[in-house]
Enzyme design. Structure first.
Site, mmCIF file in Angstrom:
data_model
loop_
_atom_site.group_PDB
_atom_site.id
_atom_site.type_symbol
_atom_site.label_atom_id
_atom_site.label_comp_id
_atom_site.label_asym_id
_atom_site.label_seq_id
_atom_site.Cartn_x
_atom_site.Cartn_y
_atom_site.Cartn_z
ATOM 1 C CG ASN A 37 44.474 -38.862 -38.349
ATOM 2 O OD1 ASN A 37 45.083 -39.040 -39.387
ATOM 3 N ND2 ASN A 37 43.962 -37.691 -38.055
ATOM 4 C CG ASP A 38 40.749 -37.012 -36.860
ATOM 5 O OD1 ASP A 38 41.648 -37.479 -36.166
ATOM 6 O OD2 ASP A 38 40.630 -35.805 -37.101
ATOM 7 C CD GLN A 54 41.882 -36.548 -42.023
ATOM 8 O OE1 GLN A 54 42.865 -35.837 -41.953
ATOM 9 N NE2 GLN A 54 41.037 -36.466 -43.038
ATOM 10 C CD1 TRP A 62 48.196 -37.554 -39.854
ATOM 11 C CD2 TRP A 62 49.756 -36.096 -40.527
ATOM 12 N NE1 TRP A 62 47.561 -36.401 -40.238
ATOM 13 C CE2 TRP A 62 48.484 -35.496 -40.648
ATOM 14 C CE3 TRP A 62 50.881 -35.363 -40.901
ATOM 15 C CZ2 TRP A 62 48.316 -34.187 -41.118
ATOM 16 C CZ3 TRP A 62 50.711 -34.066 -41.372
ATOM 17 C CH2 TRP A 62 49.446 -33.488 -41.471
ATOM 18 C CG PHE A 97 43.569 -31.605 -42.531
ATOM 19 C CD1 PHE A 97 44.464 -32.405 -43.234
ATOM 20 C CD2 PHE A 97 44.083 -30.714 -41.598
ATOM 21 C CE1 PHE A 97 45.840 -32.325 -43.006
ATOM 22 C CE2 PHE A 97 45.455 -30.626 -41.355
ATOM 23 C CZ PHE A 97 46.332 -31.426 -42.060
ATOM 24 C CB SER A 98 38.746 -34.205 -39.851
ATOM 25 O OG SER A 98 39.568 -35.295 -39.504
ATOM 26 C CD1 TRP A 297 46.099 -35.938 -32.231
ATOM 27 C CD2 TRP A 297 47.620 -36.624 -33.731
ATOM 28 N NE1 TRP A 297 45.500 -35.943 -33.470
ATOM 29 C CE2 TRP A 297 46.404 -36.349 -34.408
ATOM 30 C CE3 TRP A 297 48.714 -37.070 -34.481
ATOM 31 C CZ2 TRP A 297 46.257 -36.516 -35.791
ATOM 32 C CZ3 TRP A 297 48.560 -37.233 -35.856
ATOM 33 C CH2 TRP A 297 47.347 -36.954 -36.492
HETATM 34 C C1 FRU Z 1 42.500 -34.290 -35.344
HETATM 35 C C2 FRU Z 1 43.139 -33.599 -36.540
HETATM 36 C C3 FRU Z 1 42.135 -32.681 -37.212
HETATM 37 C C4 FRU Z 1 42.642 -32.620 -38.623
HETATM 38 C C5 FRU Z 1 43.186 -34.011 -38.828
HETATM 39 C C6 FRU Z 1 44.383 -34.083 -39.715
HETATM 40 O O1 FRU Z 1 43.103 -35.484 -34.975
HETATM 41 O O2 FRU Z 1 44.286 -32.900 -36.128
HETATM 42 O O3 FRU Z 1 42.004 -31.412 -36.609
HETATM 43 O O4 FRU Z 1 41.634 -32.304 -39.530
HETATM 44 O O5 FRU Z 1 43.510 -34.516 -37.555
HETATM 45 O O6 FRU Z 1 44.728 -35.395 -40.015
#
Ligand code: FRU
Length: 489
Positions: A37-38, A54, A62, A97-98, A297
Site C-alpha cells: 500500500n502507501d 507498506q 494486508w 506503519f507508514s 481501501w
Molecule cells: C494509509 C494507512 C496508514 C497506515 C498504513 C498501514 O493507507 O492506513 O494510515 O500507516 O496505511 O498500512
C-alpha cells in the site's frame, strides 16, 4: 540483517515464483510479490532515489506491515533492494506503519509508526501507535532505535510521520484522531530526530464527518505551504469525494514558530477511483515530486488471485498555479520510456467507432480534441478495448453534462462505476493518457485535473485503442501514441 528480515525476503521470493503477472504493471512500481500500500520514505540520498512502501511479503493480503524497498538513479527505472524493516520489536510488533525518510548528515533515517494491536488484530478500539526511528549508513541495512514520540494521554490513532528540514530544524507532521473523533494534523520539531517538541495543531475539523487524517505531508510550493493529507470519513457530495477515502490538500502560509493560516480549503488531488496516501519529496533539481498508492481501501482487488496486490501511481511533478491550486503532471523523465511512436492527425468521427490499431497493453497517448468542431453527444476514446468495442474503459466528453468521464462499467473484471471532472471551457482539449496492464491515468489539459483508476480487462484478448462519437461528429486533431518500455531493471 535480522531474522525477521531474512525470513520476509525468503517468503517474498517464494511467493514471486507462484505469481501470475498477467495484470502486473510494466511502468509502475509494484511489489515483488504479495501486498503493497502507501508510498513511504521517498528520498534522494547519496545520489539515488529511494522508495519504500507498506508491504506484506507473506501473501497478497494486508498483514503485519514491513517496508519494501527499491532504488532508482533516474526516477524511471527501479531496482529492488531487500526489505528494509520488519515488525520485530515490542514497539512495532503488529506493524511498521507508514512514515518518511531523511538524509541526516549522511545517515539515512526512517521515521515510521510502530503499531500494536492491544486486543487482537483488527480491533481498532485498542491500539497503540508511536513514532519510531531506524537508521542506516549504507542505505540498505537499518538499525532500529525504538520509539521517539508518543501521543498525548488517551490518543490511539497517531500515525504516518512526515519529517522535513526547515530553518536548521527537523519538523514532523503526524495524523491524529482526537478523543472526540476529530481528524487532525499535528506539528512537532526537533534538533536530533529523537527528542520531539509539540508545536501546534496544523489543521482540525475540516468536515464534521472526518475522524482521521492519514499520511500528512507539509511542504513549500511556490510561495505557499501545502498541507496534503488523506481524510477518512468524508461523505460523497455530487461528483466529489466518491471514493471510500479521499486524498487532497489545503494551501496556506507558514513560517517556523508561527501559526499555519489556511487560505484555500480542502481540494481533492486526483479524481479517479484509485488514488490514496500520496507523499512528496524533492528531486535533486528542486522539483517537488509525488507518488500515490494507486488503489483504494475496501475496493475489489482482482490481482490478489495472482498473489500480488498494489501499485504506485506514476511519479508526478507538483506545481502551484495562479489560483492556488496544486496541479500534478507526469514527470518529464517518463519520455525515456517511449518506443514505437505513431501519429495520426485530423481524424473525423461521424456517429461511429474507429479502431486505431494502437496496442493498449502498455501505452501512452497524447490526444488533442477540437471541441469547437465537435457536436456529438458523447465522444472520446475506448482504452484497453477489444477491437469490436464491446469491452473497454471509456474516456469521453459528455456534451450534456459538460464533463469528462472515465467509465469502467465495461472495463473487465469486478470494478465498475465512473468518475468525472468538469469539461474546461477551452476550444481545444488535451488528454494525456497512460494505460498499463491494470491501470489508466489521465491528465486533462496537461495538469488541470488527473484521474487514476485500476482496470482489469478480461484476458487473454487483444486490447487496442478505439475512438468513438455518438449522435454527431467529433474532430480529433491529433493522436500521438507510444508503447512504453518496462521500468524494471
Ligand atoms: C494509509 C494507512 C496508514 C497506515 C498504513 C498501514 O493507507 O492506513 O494510515 O500507516 O496505511 O498500512
Amino acid at each position: 540483517m535480522t531474522n525477521a528480515i531474512d525470513k520476509a525476503n525468503q517468503a517474498v521470493k517464494k511467493l514471486e515464483e507462484e505469481m501470475n503477472k498477467q495484470y502486473y504493471p510494466h511502468f509502475h512500481l509494484a511489489p515483488q510479490a504479495g501486498w503493497m500500500n502507501d508510498p513511504n520514505g521517498l528520498v534522494y540520498y547519496n545520489g539515488q532515489y529511494h522508495a519504500f512502501y507498506q508491504h506484506h511479503p507473506y501473501n497478497e493480503n494486508w498483514g503485519p506491515m514491513h517496508w519494501g524497498h527499491a532504488v532508482s538513479d533516474d526516477l524511471i527505472t527501479w531496482r529492488r533492494l531487500p526489505i528494509a524493516i520488519a515488525p520485530d520489536h515490542d514497539y512495532d510488533q503488529s506493524g511498521c506503519f507508514s512514515g518518511s525518510a531523511v538524509d541526516n548528515n549522511g545517515e539515512l533515517s526512517l521515521i515510521y509508526t510502530g503499531h500494536i494491536w492491544l486486543n487482537g488484530q483488527g480491533n481498532d478500539e485498542h491500539i497503540r501507535e508511536t513514532q519510531c526511528l531506524a537508521t542506516s549508513k549504507d542505505g540498505i541495512n537499518f538499525k532500529k532505535h525504538g520509539t521517539v514520540l508518543t501521543p498525548k494521554e488517551g490518543i490511539m490513532h497517531f500515525r504516518d510521520p512526515k519529517v522535513f528540514q526547515q530553518n536548521g530544524k527537523w519538523w514532523m507532521v503526524v495524523g491524529q484522531r482526537e478523543t472526540n473523533d476529530v481528524g487532525q494534523v499535528l506539528l512537532y520539531h526537533s534538533t536530533d530526530l529523537k527528542d520531539w517538541k509539540f508545536d501546534q495543531v496544523l489543521i482540525s475539523d475540516i468536515d464534521p464527518n472526518v475522524y482521521m487524517l492519514e499520511c500528512p505531508d507539509f511542504f513549500p510550493l511556490g510561495d505557499k505551504w501545502i498541507l496534503m493529507f488523506s481524510p477518512q470519513g468524508m461523505q460523497a457530495k455530487g461528483y466529489q469525494y466518491r471514493n471510500r477515502f479521499q486524498s487532497g490538500y489545503v494551501v496556506g502560509d507558514w513560517q517556523p514558530g508561527k501559526p499555519y493560516t489556511v487560505i484555500k480549503s480542502f481540494q481533492e488531488m486526483d479524481y479517479g477511483h484509485d488514488f490514496y496516501a500520496p507523499q512528496s519529496f524533492l528531486a535533486a533539481d528542486g522539483r517537488r515530486i509525488m507518488f500515490g498508492w494507486m488503489d483504494m481501501w475496501e475496493s475489489k482487488m482482482p490481482s490478489k488471485h495472482d498473489k500480488w496486490m498494489g501499485a504506485f501511481t506514476l511519479p508526478r511533478e507538483l506545481i502551484l498555479d495562479g489560483q492556488n491550486r496544486v496541479r500534478n503532471r507526469p514527470i518529464k523523465e517518463l519520455v525515456a520510456l517511449r518506443n514505437q511512436p505513431k501519429s495520426l492527425t485530423n481524424i473525423e468521427l461521424n456517429s461511429e467507432l474507429k479502431n486505431t490499431e494502437i496496442e493498449s497493453i502498455s501505452c501512452e497517448l497524447n490526444v488533442e480534441i477540437d471541441l469547437a468542431n465537435s457536436n456529438a453527444e458523447r465522444f472520446g476514446l475506448q482504452l484497453a478495448a477489444t477491437p469490436d468495442g464491446k469491452q473497454a474503459t471509456l474516456l469521453y466528453i459528455d456534451r450534456q453534462a459538460n464533463r469528462i468521464i472515465l467509465d469502467r462499467s465495461l472495463s473487465g473484471i469486478d470494478l465498475k462505476g465512473y468518475r468525472s471532472v468538469p469539461l474546461p471551457k477551452t476550444k481545444k482539449l488535451s488528454l494525456h493518457i497512460f494505460v498499463d496492464a491494470s491501470s489508466v491515468e489521465v491528465f486533462v489539459n496537461k495538469d488541470l485535473y488527473s484521474l487514476s483508476s485500476r482496470i482489469y480487462p478480461k484476458l487473454p484478448a487483444k486490447r487496442v485503442i478505439n475512438l468513438f462519437a455518438e449522435n454527431g461528429q467529433a474532430q480529433i486533431s491529433k493522436l500521438a501514441s507510444w508503447q512504453l518500455k518496462s521500468i524494471y531493471e
